[in-house]
Design an enzyme around this catalytic site. Sequence first.
Site, PDB file in Angstrom:
ATOM      1  N   HIS A 160       0.813  -1.217   0.000  1.00 57.00           N
ATOM      2  CA  HIS A 160       0.000   0.000   0.000  1.00 57.00           C
ATOM      3  C   HIS A 160       0.850   1.272   0.000  1.00 57.00           C
ATOM      4  CE1 HIS A 160       0.440  -0.350   4.517  1.00 57.00           C
ATOM      5  NE2 HIS A 160       0.586   0.960   4.388  1.00 57.00           N
ATOM      6  N   ASP A 202      -0.253  -7.598   1.009  1.00 56.29           N
ATOM      7  CA  ASP A 202       0.210  -6.228   1.265  1.00 56.29           C
ATOM      8  C   ASP A 202       1.732  -6.159   1.358  1.00 56.29           C
ATOM      9  OD1 ASP A 202      -0.049  -3.494   1.597  1.00 56.29           O
ATOM     10  OD2 ASP A 202      -0.215  -3.615   3.767  1.00 56.29           O
ATOM     11  N   GLY A 275       3.632   6.216   8.373  1.00 53.50           N
ATOM     12  CA  GLY A 275       5.038   6.255   7.975  1.00 53.50           C
ATOM     13  C   GLY A 275       5.830   5.096   8.529  1.00 53.50           C
ATOM     14  N   ASN A 276       5.317   4.446   9.588  1.00 51.36           N
ATOM     15  CA  ASN A 276       5.952   3.237  10.130  1.00 51.36           C
ATOM     16  C   ASN A 276       5.710   2.031   9.229  1.00 51.36           C
ATOM     17  OD1 ASN A 276       5.721   4.244  13.465  1.00 51.36           O
ATOM     18  ND2 ASN A 276       7.526   3.203  12.665  1.00 51.36           N
ATOM     19  N   SER A 277       4.680   2.096   8.391  1.00 49.32           N
ATOM     20  CA  SER A 277       4.346   0.963   7.520  1.00 49.32           C
ATOM     21  C   SER A 277       5.558   0.559   6.683  1.00 49.32           C
ATOM     22  CB  SER A 277       3.195   1.330   6.593  1.00 49.32           C
ATOM     23  OG  SER A 277       1.994   1.458   7.303  1.00 49.32           O
ATOM     24  N   GLY A 332     -11.271 -20.591 -10.051  1.00 45.63           N
ATOM     25  CA  GLY A 332     -11.988 -19.786 -11.047  1.00 45.63           C
ATOM     26  C   GLY A 332     -13.482 -19.722 -10.807  1.00 45.63           C
TER      27      GLY A 332
END
Length: 422
Positions: A160, A202, A275-277, A332
């Site tokens: 992200h 992620d 900002g730690n991500s 599918g």
Amino acid sequence: MEENEKKEVKAQNFKTVQNPNTYKTVFKNETAPKAKIGFTRGVLLPFFCGVVGSTVVLGTCFGIPSIRSKLFNKSSTIINNTSNSENSGYVSQTSLSNYSDTSVYAANKVLPSIVGIEVEYNVNNSFMSMFGKQSTPSTAKASGSGIIISEDGYILTNNHIVATSSSESYYEVSSATKVTVTLFNDEEKYEAKIIGKDEQTDLAVIKIEKSGLSKAEFADSDNIKVGEFAMAVGNPLGMQSSITCGVISAVNREVTDSDGKKFTLIQTDAAINSGNSGGALVNSQGKVIGINTLKLSGTGIEGMGFAIPINSTTDITSQLIQYSKVKRPYIGISGMDLTENTAKANNLVVGIYVKSIDDFSAGEKAGIKIGDVIIEADGQKITKMDELNAIKNSHQIGDEMKIKVNRNGQEKELTITLGEQP
């Protein structure tokens, strides 16, 4: 009369004295009379000798490290033993200096392996285009963190951070147009290339052209315990190389993000901010146990941050580097979980109702039909899509997977040869 005088003299040979230590009355024998001694010889000389002797003894004891250590350790042991006896089941007291030393060691170990990431995006005003007017794209910036995973410039971070793309009512935000990296104690900015990204986990991998970097060391995140030391490292609010300390609050915590995606994460009370991500969650040895990814925020919420366990990233990372994506097995189909009430109301059985099938997919080739209710996979009874996906993801692309469906009241077994998710 003579006998009475002797008895009286004998009785006078004892007198009562108050012992200042016990406050009990004791008897002191005074049958032997003492000679008279001068004040200097009887009082000052013994006092002076006592002071000198005490000074010599104490100076010697405290001057010798081994003796001094034993004196203090003995005192400490008494305190700890008292604590343990009164609080059965609790560990001994820990010195704050030891905790401080642990934090300093962990920070020095991991900080050279943590980078700051700055991303630029293009933003278009979609409101203007509704009226046929051309808007000039503007630039927006965001920041995050990353972990160096190789000496030649590969960096692990969150998807992200580098793949943000959204469409609001009046604005459209593009994917990242430029990614720059700042190293620890290095003011120079290095432009990075996005190697691969995976929305489902992620995770993303970027790379800068630089060698000799400090690679982070990974720990076994399967062995972490609730209550153990944890340190979050990153660049919150653009403040590079910041650390926060806490403990592991929970392991294998299931969390659903704002987009509805489910994750199994490590929970910590170490402060994680914007900002730690992409930064690291490390143990007392400065080894990475997780990747900081999100936090819960809102009124009444405090100290609830989450990290992706590092063990779950290793296969994803290698695939992102090798293929620029993650290769996953694929059936599918899309389905809906049938509760007992829903199934009964529609004359169906509890299971997964098949709503659609992708053309030429593994599910279509296996003979799955719209309206089938999947009730088993690999011999296990299932009632939810999450359960089906978990069994599917335990396989490799090309593996065979057995399922059982209920079709018009009749059960039927099918074999799916799993394809690759497009």
